[in-house]
Design an enzyme around this catalytic site. Structure first.
Site, short mmCIF file in Angstrom:
data_model
loop_
_atom_site.label_atom_id
_atom_site.label_comp_id
_atom_site.label_asym_id
_atom_site.label_seq_id
_atom_site.Cartn_x
_atom_site.Cartn_y
_atom_site.Cartn_z
N ASP A 5 0.87 -1.18 0.00
CA ASP A 5 0.00 0.00 0.00
C ASP A 5 0.91 1.23 0.00
O ASP A 5 2.12 1.13 -0.21
CB ASP A 5 -0.98 -0.03 1.18
CG ASP A 5 -0.29 0.08 2.54
OD1 ASP A 5 0.96 0.16 2.59
OD2 ASP A 5 -1.01 0.11 3.56
N CYS A 25 3.02 -3.56 3.98
CA CYS A 25 2.16 -2.45 4.41
C CYS A 25 2.88 -1.77 5.58
O CYS A 25 4.08 -1.97 5.75
CB CYS A 25 0.74 -2.91 4.75
SG CYS A 25 0.60 -3.98 6.20
N THR A 67 2.53 -1.96 9.10
CA THR A 67 2.97 -2.88 10.15
C THR A 67 3.24 -4.28 9.62
O THR A 67 3.86 -5.09 10.32
CB THR A 67 1.87 -3.02 11.22
OG1 THR A 67 0.67 -3.48 10.56
CG2 THR A 67 1.59 -1.70 11.92
N HIS A 78 10.87 -24.21 7.88
CA HIS A 78 9.80 -24.97 8.54
C HIS A 78 8.43 -24.75 7.93
O HIS A 78 7.58 -25.64 8.02
CB HIS A 78 9.75 -24.59 10.03
CG HIS A 78 10.92 -25.11 10.81
ND1 HIS A 78 10.95 -25.10 12.19
CD2 HIS A 78 12.10 -25.65 10.41
CE1 HIS A 78 12.11 -25.62 12.61
NE2 HIS A 78 12.82 -25.95 11.55
N HIS A 86 7.98 -31.27 8.61
CA HIS A 86 7.35 -29.98 8.36
C HIS A 86 6.33 -30.08 7.23
O HIS A 86 5.31 -29.38 7.24
CB HIS A 86 8.42 -28.93 8.05
CG HIS A 86 9.42 -28.81 9.15
ND1 HIS A 86 9.08 -28.35 10.40
CD2 HIS A 86 10.74 -29.13 9.21
CE1 HIS A 86 10.15 -28.38 11.19
NE2 HIS A 86 11.17 -28.86 10.49
#
Ligand code: RB5
Length: 145
Positions: A8, A63, A65, A96, A131
């Site tokens: 963004d 973005c 955060t 993993h 995994h």
């Protein structure tokens, strides 16, 4: 490697820096194209669709955060998006979790650290084995299990 990249407005500058830092990578840029306010689900949705359809090998979403981008990308079946705040998380997200989308938070991670995270994420292989069994269980959950 062909990688879809999107952000963004908050992630725009970091997106441009990541593209510049890896000149040998073929990036498919789904925007934003400036720092003008825009909605992260539009761009993260676009890159997630590209990854899911196989048009690119992986995706990078950014973005402010990294939280909104993570929530968006992980709504898509087959997307394993990992918000990575350091190189260790980037390494583990590949070893993993076979993360096929890297999420960065431009307001929490500096450019130099973000480039190091991205390099590790691009270069680290998936370990498979136990995994893979766990990823198969995630796929079952996606299928309503
Ligand atoms: C935009 O202001 C901001 O909310 C967005 O970049 C992101 O941090 C959302 O999770």
């Amino acid at each position: 490697m062909k990688i879809a990249i999107g952000s963004d407005h908050a992630g725009f500058k970091l997106k441009e820096a990541i593209k510049k830092a890896f000149p040998d990578v073929e990036f498919v840029d789904v925007g934003a194209s400036s720092e003008e306010s825009t909605d992260y689900p539009d761009h993260i949705g676009a890159l997630s669709r590209l990854v899911r359809q196989g048009g690119v090998e992986r995706g990078i979403g950014i973005c402010g955060t990294g939280i909104g981008a993570s929530i968006t990308a992980n709504k898509f079946d087959g997307i394993r998006a990992a918000l990575c705040l350091n190189v260790f998380m980037a390494e583990m997200s590949r070893r993993h979790n076979d993360a096929n989308v890297l999420i960065l938070g431009a307001r929490v991670t500096g450019e130099q650290e973000a480039v190091a995270i991205t390099r590790t994420w691009m270069e680290t292989p998936f370990e498979g084995g136990r995994h893979q069994r766990r990823l198969d269980k995630i796929t079952e959950i996606e299928c309503g299990g």
